[in-house]
Write an enzyme that holds these catalytic residues in place. Sequence first.
Site, mmCIF file in Angstrom:
data_model
loop_
_atom_site.group_PDB
_atom_site.id
_atom_site.type_symbol
_atom_site.label_atom_id
_atom_site.label_comp_id
_atom_site.label_asym_id
_atom_site.label_seq_id
_atom_site.Cartn_x
_atom_site.Cartn_y
_atom_site.Cartn_z
ATOM 1 N N GLU A 220 0.828 -1.210 0.000
ATOM 2 C CA GLU A 220 0.000 0.000 0.000
ATOM 3 C C GLU A 220 0.862 1.259 0.000
ATOM 4 O OE1 GLU A 220 -3.106 0.068 -0.478
ATOM 5 O OE2 GLU A 220 -3.962 -1.834 0.213
ATOM 6 N N ASP B 81 -4.742 -10.096 -8.167
ATOM 7 C CA ASP B 81 -5.083 -9.166 -9.249
ATOM 8 C C ASP B 81 -3.927 -8.412 -9.919
ATOM 9 O OD1 ASP B 81 -4.812 -7.819 -6.806
ATOM 10 O OD2 ASP B 81 -6.770 -6.861 -6.841
ATOM 11 N N GLU C 263 -19.429 -5.118 -4.137
ATOM 12 C CA GLU C 263 -18.049 -5.514 -3.792
ATOM 13 C C GLU C 263 -17.771 -6.945 -4.253
ATOM 14 O OE1 GLU C 263 -15.573 -3.897 -2.661
ATOM 15 O OE2 GLU C 263 -14.225 -5.310 -1.684
ATOM 16 N N GLU D 278 -12.308 0.044 -10.176
ATOM 17 C CA GLU D 278 -11.933 -0.896 -11.257
ATOM 18 C C GLU D 278 -12.893 -0.928 -12.443
ATOM 19 O OE1 GLU D 278 -12.020 -1.674 -7.993
ATOM 20 O OE2 GLU D 278 -9.871 -1.794 -7.543
HETATM 21 C C1 DMJ Z 1 -6.389 0.436 -5.017
HETATM 22 O O1 DMJ Z 1 -5.556 0.680 -3.950
HETATM 23 C C2 DMJ Z 1 -5.642 -0.209 -6.158
HETATM 24 O O2 DMJ Z 1 -6.374 -0.097 -7.328
HETATM 25 C C3 DMJ Z 1 -5.314 -1.651 -5.871
HETATM 26 O O3 DMJ Z 1 -4.720 -2.289 -6.959
HETATM 27 C C4 DMJ Z 1 -6.568 -2.401 -5.502
HETATM 28 N N1 DMJ Z 1 -7.315 -1.777 -4.464
HETATM 29 C C5 DMJ Z 1 -7.562 -0.354 -4.531
HETATM 30 C C6 DMJ Z 1 -8.827 0.056 -5.225
HETATM 31 O O4 DMJ Z 1 -9.888 -0.769 -5.129
#
Ligand code: DMJ
Length: 510
Positions: free
Chosen positions: A123, A268, A376, A410
């Site tokens: 993060e 992902d 979600e 997304e």
């Molecule tokens: C963001 O921090 C980034 O896109 C990450 O890859 C996935 N989660 C969040 C958004 O949903």
Amino acid sequence: MHFTSLSIPLITLSGLITPSIAHPQLRPGQPVLRENEANSRVNTIKEAFEHAWDGYKQYAFPHDELLPISNGHGDSRNGWGASAVDALSTAIMMGNATIVNEIIDHITTVDYSKTDTTVSLFETTIRYLAGMLSGYDLLTGPANDLVEDQEKVEVLLEQSKNLADVLKFAFNTPSGVPYNNLNITSGGNDDATTNGLAVTGTLVLEWTRLSDLTGDPQYARLSQKAQSYLLKPQPATSEPFPGLVGSNINIATGQFADAQVSWNGGADSFYEYLIKMYVYDPEEFGEYKERWVAAAKSSMQHLASHPSSRPDLTFLASYNNGKLGLSSQHLTCFDGGSFLLGGTVLNNDEFINFGLKLVEGCHTTYSETLTGIGPESFGWDANSVPEDQKALYEKAGFYIQSGAYILRPEVIESFYYAWRVTGKEQYREWVWNAFVAINKYCRTGSGFAGLTNVNAANGGSRYDNQESFLFAEVMKYVYLTHSEEAEWQVQRGNGNKFVFNTEAHPFRVR
Ligand code: DMJ
């Protein structure tokens, strides 16, 4: 900002003039937005961004995020002002010099060696490190007229290096696969034995960019060493289909600890970065591209799944030990964008068409709810449809597992790629519709709040939290879909000058 040489004559052909809006691949006769409508959309989007910024500034700055209902603040990301740093690249693209200067002034004051909380390597990399590096790339490149004092801009690179120097001990493990959860004060970690696929495999773009900008190769080396285990997965059983790998890696050995395959959260952005590294430098990262191509082909062959009630829709299932899991997530919906990016840079229509099918599936999770915003998580296993969702499943092809919406990007992100790659107005309308719904249901007096149930009237109740990716991603993709042609926009084919990290911070390609 400038127009491409292509856009002006094509706009004339269309008969409806909108000179201020990007047309990546406009076709003759294709309806486009009228200029005044387009400009009014851009103004509405900028107003929404400024509304969120003003509320954050008034009630939460310099903390990490605004609590948009109680007007309090949160520090979920180390307390270094995550929303400010995450907002920087969007504010630059919007040309908002006041906010850009406020953010850089803040970054100048941050001591990245101090926090009371556990630090997530992933993060912190995707939001802080990337936010600063992207700001640096933009302000020394196409937006170099936005900040007068170039010394201020240099702070972005200095602070990026400072931050990486604090974090780099994470890679000091027997294999080089990092710990994710760090105590930066003691140099400790959470004693985990494994690290996740996404959090291990979503560092390489940022740390490589830092090396390229500083001329110091150590950052690229550390991240690429960790990545090397993901590119050549061991044992062989951890790769049940070519390119599709397990979800957790042993920190001591670099060996995969399982063979659970998906494009869902936790895995992902590993797949996302394989093709993005190729966009960053096709010469050096050809192997990454090969791995993405293998994963993409295997996904089309083995994970593509169609609800029995809506065989026209396509979602990506997960796979474990011979069984498909018929559920997916909002997070997974970056997948359409990834196929579209891969398809366009590799000039492969199969990937593009499959990407558009995924985009359509994720669009349905938006268009079929009461709010027009998607959940979600959702499923399409005909044997597990909850009694009270049978009608939804029959009509929409999915049922809701978690109806929350926490301001994730997304789905809009993949609509943006669809718009850029095809130039079809429909995708821009989908972005706009999603934004209108978010502005309607999530907006509070000081910012934007998450929803507890996207399929209830008014979205159910609201979460008192405004994630920093509202600034970095949601606002940016909506804005880019409606704004002028620019160097940082995703391009069709091989012409990308920038590549977006997973938090939507654009880096200049090598
Ligand atoms: C963001 O921090 C980034 O896109 C990450 O890859 C996935 N989660 C969040 C958004 O949903």
